[in-house]
Structure formats: C-alpha cells, structure tokens
Write a protein that holds these residues in place. Structure first.
Motif, PDB file in Angstrom:
ATOM      1  N   GLY A 174       0.499  -0.776  -0.327  1.00 33.46           N
ATOM      2  CA  GLY A 174       0.579  -0.114   0.251  1.00 33.46           C
ATOM      3  C   GLY A 174       0.667   1.148  -0.007  1.00 33.46           C
ATOM      4  O   GLY A 174       0.757   2.409   0.054  1.00 33.46           O
ATOM      5  N   ALA A 175       2.467   0.955  -0.312  1.00 32.46           N
ATOM      6  CA  ALA A 175       3.182   2.401  -0.346  1.00 32.46           C
ATOM      7  C   ALA A 175       2.766   3.380  -1.579  1.00 32.46           C
ATOM      8  O   ALA A 175       2.310   2.621  -2.490  1.00 32.46           O
ATOM      9  CB  ALA A 175       4.321   2.333  -0.210  1.00 32.46           C
ATOM     10  N   ARG A 176       2.986   4.857  -1.292  1.00 33.49           N
ATOM     11  CA  ARG A 176       2.792   5.400  -2.503  1.00 33.49           C
ATOM     12  C   ARG A 176       3.966   5.190  -3.504  1.00 33.49           C
ATOM     13  O   ARG A 176       5.217   4.751  -3.038  1.00 33.49           O
ATOM     14  CB  ARG A 176       3.313   6.648  -1.852  1.00 33.49           C
ATOM     15  N   THR A 177       3.775   5.112  -4.487  1.00 30.62           N
ATOM     16  CA  THR A 177       4.657   4.401  -5.758  1.00 30.62           C
ATOM     17  C   THR A 177       4.664   5.774  -6.651  1.00 30.62           C
ATOM     18  O   THR A 177       4.184   7.113  -6.635  1.00 30.62           O
ATOM     19  CB  THR A 177       4.283   3.509  -6.650  1.00 30.62           C
ATOM     20  N   ALA A 178       5.657   5.605  -7.729  1.00 31.49           N
ATOM     21  CA  ALA A 178       6.529   6.253  -8.333  1.00 31.49           C
ATOM     22  C   ALA A 178       6.834   5.895 -10.090  1.00 31.49           C
ATOM     23  O   ALA A 178       7.290   4.333  -9.389  1.00 31.49           O
ATOM     24  CB  ALA A 178       7.237   7.503  -8.749  1.00 31.49           C
ATOM     25  N   THR A 179       6.551   6.107 -10.588  1.00 28.40           N
ATOM     26  CA  THR A 179       7.787   5.151 -11.751  1.00 28.40           C
ATOM     27  C   THR A 179       8.888   5.823 -12.880  1.00 28.40           C
ATOM     28  O   THR A 179       8.664   6.754 -13.373  1.00 28.40           O
ATOM     29  CB  THR A 179       6.239   4.796 -13.160  1.00 28.40           C
ATOM     30  N   PRO A 180      10.149   5.604 -12.194  1.00 28.25           N
ATOM     31  CA  PRO A 180      11.065   5.765 -12.255  1.00 28.25           C
ATOM     32  C   PRO A 180      11.923   5.806 -13.634  1.00 28.25           C
ATOM     33  O   PRO A 180      11.771   4.744 -14.762  1.00 28.25           O
ATOM     34  CB  PRO A 180      11.956   5.085 -11.444  1.00 28.25           C
ATOM     35  N   ALA A 181      12.239   6.970 -14.476  1.00 21.49           N
ATOM     36  CA  ALA A 181      13.298   6.809 -15.987  1.00 21.49           C
ATOM     37  C   ALA A 181      14.097   5.581 -15.854  1.00 21.49           C
ATOM     38  O   ALA A 181      14.929   5.260 -16.875  1.00 21.49           O
ATOM     39  CB  ALA A 181      13.064   7.862 -16.419  1.00 21.49           C
ATOM     40  N   ALA A 182      14.912   5.902 -14.332  1.00 16.83           N
ATOM     41  CA  ALA A 182      16.104   5.305 -14.357  1.00 16.83           C
ATOM     42  C   ALA A 182      16.422   5.317 -13.277  1.00 16.83           C
ATOM     43  O   ALA A 182      16.132   5.138 -12.285  1.00 16.83           O
ATOM     44  CB  ALA A 182      17.296   6.360 -15.422  1.00 16.83           C
ATOM     45  N   LEU A 183      17.517   4.268 -12.832  1.00 19.90           N
ATOM     46  CA  LEU A 183      17.790   4.062 -11.745  1.00 19.90           C
ATOM     47  C   LEU A 183      20.168   3.997 -11.619  1.00 19.90           C
ATOM     48  O   LEU A 183      20.418   4.132 -12.911  1.00 19.90           O
ATOM     49  CB  LEU A 183      18.424   2.776 -11.085  1.00 19.90           C
ATOM     50  N   LEU A 184      20.153   5.764 -10.729  1.00 23.41           N
ATOM     51  CA  LEU A 184      21.939   5.518 -10.839  1.00 23.41           C
ATOM     52  C   LEU A 184      22.135   4.481  -9.865  1.00 23.41           C
ATOM     53  O   LEU A 184      21.700   3.884  -9.195  1.00 23.41           O
ATOM     54  CB  LEU A 184      21.379   6.541 -10.547  1.00 23.41           C
ATOM     55  N   VAL A 185      22.890   4.351 -10.211  1.00 19.43           N
ATOM     56  CA  VAL A 185      23.970   2.983  -9.729  1.00 19.43           C
ATOM     57  C   VAL A 185      25.460   3.679  -9.481  1.00 19.43           C
ATOM     58  O   VAL A 185      26.338   3.722 -10.705  1.00 19.43           O
ATOM     59  CB  VAL A 185      24.160   1.459 -10.149  1.00 19.43           C
ATOM     60  N   THR A 186      25.490   3.774  -7.681  1.00 21.55           N
ATOM     61  CA  THR A 186      27.156   4.680  -7.912  1.00 21.55           C
ATOM     62  C   THR A 186      28.200   3.310  -7.140  1.00 21.55           C
ATOM     63  O   THR A 186      27.999   2.759  -6.074  1.00 21.55           O
ATOM     64  CB  THR A 186      27.108   4.913  -6.801  1.00 21.55           C
ATOM     65  N   PRO A 187      28.827   2.481  -7.434  1.00 26.69           N
ATOM     66  CA  PRO A 187      29.843   1.204  -7.900  1.00 26.69           C
ATOM     67  C   PRO A 187      30.829   1.522  -6.117  1.00 26.69           C
ATOM     68  O   PRO A 187      30.643   3.523  -5.448  1.00 26.69           O
ATOM     69  CB  PRO A 187      30.910   1.801  -8.078  1.00 26.69           C
ATOM     70  N   PRO A 188      30.674   1.079  -5.114  1.00 32.83           N
ATOM     71  CA  PRO A 188      31.195   1.263  -4.127  1.00 32.83           C
ATOM     72  C   PRO A 188      32.793   2.634  -3.354  1.00 32.83           C
ATOM     73  O   PRO A 188      33.504   1.735  -4.792  1.00 32.83           O
ATOM     74  CB  PRO A 188      31.756  -0.524  -3.721  1.00 32.83           C
ATOM     75  N   ASP A 189      32.793   3.042  -2.884  1.00 33.31           N
ATOM     76  CA  ASP A 189      33.611   3.867  -2.725  1.00 33.31           C
ATOM     77  C   ASP A 189      33.834   4.578  -4.551  1.00 33.31           C
ATOM     78  O   ASP A 189      35.368   5.678  -4.002  1.00 33.31           O
ATOM     79  CB  ASP A 189      34.931   2.958  -2.571  1.00 33.31           C
ATOM     80  N   GLU A 190      32.763   5.219  -5.167  1.00 29.88           N
ATOM     81  CA  GLU A 190      33.142   5.935  -6.216  1.00 29.88           C
ATOM     82  C   GLU A 190      31.756   6.634  -6.295  1.00 29.88           C
ATOM     83  O   GLU A 190      31.214   6.835  -5.222  1.00 29.88           O
ATOM     84  CB  GLU A 190      32.710   5.133  -7.141  1.00 29.88           C
TER      85      GLU A 190
END
Length: 223
Positions: A174-190
């Motif tokens: 029942g959480a409020r939702t949104a539809t993302p366009a993208a996922l930003l992924v940052t590698p560890p320690d970067e």
C-alpha cells in the motif's frame, strides 16, 4: 721504580718557557686556531667549510632514510595505481539490471556490474542506488543497506559482480509509488554513478513499507 709523573713538571717550568708558551697560545688564537694550530669551529656548527647542498625547495638534503629536524615532508604523495588488483572505478564498469527474482510479496532485482577495463580490479561493500525521473530528480529516499558482511570481489576483464535491490510489492504494502525513468548506480567507494534505464514499473517512494534495500556486492550476475 714507578713511571715518571708529568703533571708536576709543568709547575717547575722556567719563566722564559712559560712566556714563550703564552705567546704561542695568543698567536694561535688570533689566527682562529687552537693550541695545536688547527682552525677551530664555533660550537654547534658543522666542521665543513661549505654549506650542505639544497634541494629545489631550499631545504638541506639529508642522508638517505633521514629527515631534517623540523623540515616539512615535500615528497609527493603516492598516486593510486591502475594496476592489477586496484579498486574498480566507475569508468571501468558497466551497470545493468538483471532478471528479477520474485519472492513472497517482494520484488528482487540484481544490479550487475561488469568489468569493461583491461585489467583486474576489485569491488568491496555496497553500491549506491537511486531512482530518478526523466529530469534526473530522485524519487524516494536512498535505499537502506541490508545487514550483510562485505566481501572483496575480484573482477577480471569481462567478469561481473552483483548486488541485490529489493522492496515490498507496492500493491501489497500500500505504499505510495512512482515510475522511475532510470536507476543511478554508484560502484562502491566511487562518486560518479552509472545510469541504467528502469523498465520494471512502479517502485515505492513513501508510505507504509516503502523502504528499498540494497545488499553487498557478490560474485556472478545474480541470475
């Protein structure tokens, strides 16, 4: 018979001998020498007659392995090598969203990081992740970290590691939702992220059970 004593004989020297000795002593001192005629050096200074060579910073050079007292260390800091076994940098990786693995009321996605560089590198810990809309604005808070024990994953060129991205199914929570366009992924320690198109529909951004979790990186693709 014991050895002759020398010190008492100094007191029996004739006045003429004493005068000559005194004159010699005064002459030596006037020439900057000691009683033997050697040039004397002021206390606390080096006996060399030339100044020690200097470096480009004007600081005296020292013997190998020593440091001049009070002198700043002017050695350049070691630069990070891009050789085998160094940390994987964002520019050397490609990110992708792997095949989802549904669970009981859960949605689980592997975030796959592949080494596209020409040398072996390592990943350790958690990646960063953020859902964004088409304008780049973040949707919802940063994911929480699952209580795992980080491991070091070694990536040879072309090999992959993955981290899990999981959240409760919005239609159940029942959480409020949104539809993302993208996922930003940052590698560890970067600090620089990799942008991956998001095609898996709505994600929770607020309300009950809206938390998104990310796991540590592990070997493989998570498929």
């Amino acid at each position: 018979m014991g050895p002759a004593r020398v010190f008492p004989s100094l007191h029996r020297a004739t006045p003429l001998v004493g005068a000559v000795a005194l004159l010699s002593l005064l002459t030596a001192c006037g020439n900057g020498g000691d009683s033997t005629g050697a040039v004397s050096t002021p206390p606390g200074t080096d006996s060399r007659t030339t100044a020690p060579p200097t470096t480009g910073t004007g600081s005296p050079t020292t013997e190998p392995g020593t440091t001049s007292p009070g002198a700043a260390d002017t050695a350049s800091p070691a630069t990070q090598s891009a050789g085998p076994g160094s940390r994987c940098h964002t520019s050397e990786l490609r990110a992708a969203i792997g095949r989802p693995s549904p669970g009981a009321g859960q949605r689980n996605f592997p975030i796959v990081l592949t080494n596209t560089g020409g040398h072996t590198c390592t990943l350790h810990g958690y990646p960063g992740a953020a859902f964004v809309d088409a304008s780049g604005k973040q949707l919802g808070p940063d994911p929480k970290r699952s209580p795992d024990t980080p491991m070091t994953v070694t990536l040879t060129p072309g090999s992959s590691a993955w981290a899990g991205l999981t959240f409760a199914s919005p239609e159940i929570s029942g959480a409020r939702t949104a539809t993302p366009a993208a996922l930003l992924v940052t590698p560890p320690d970067e600090r620089d992220p990799l942008k991956v198109a998001w095609t898996a529909g709505e994600v929770p951004v607020a309300g009950n059970e809206s938390s998104v979790f990310v796991t540590i990186v592990q070997p493989g693709t998570g498929g």
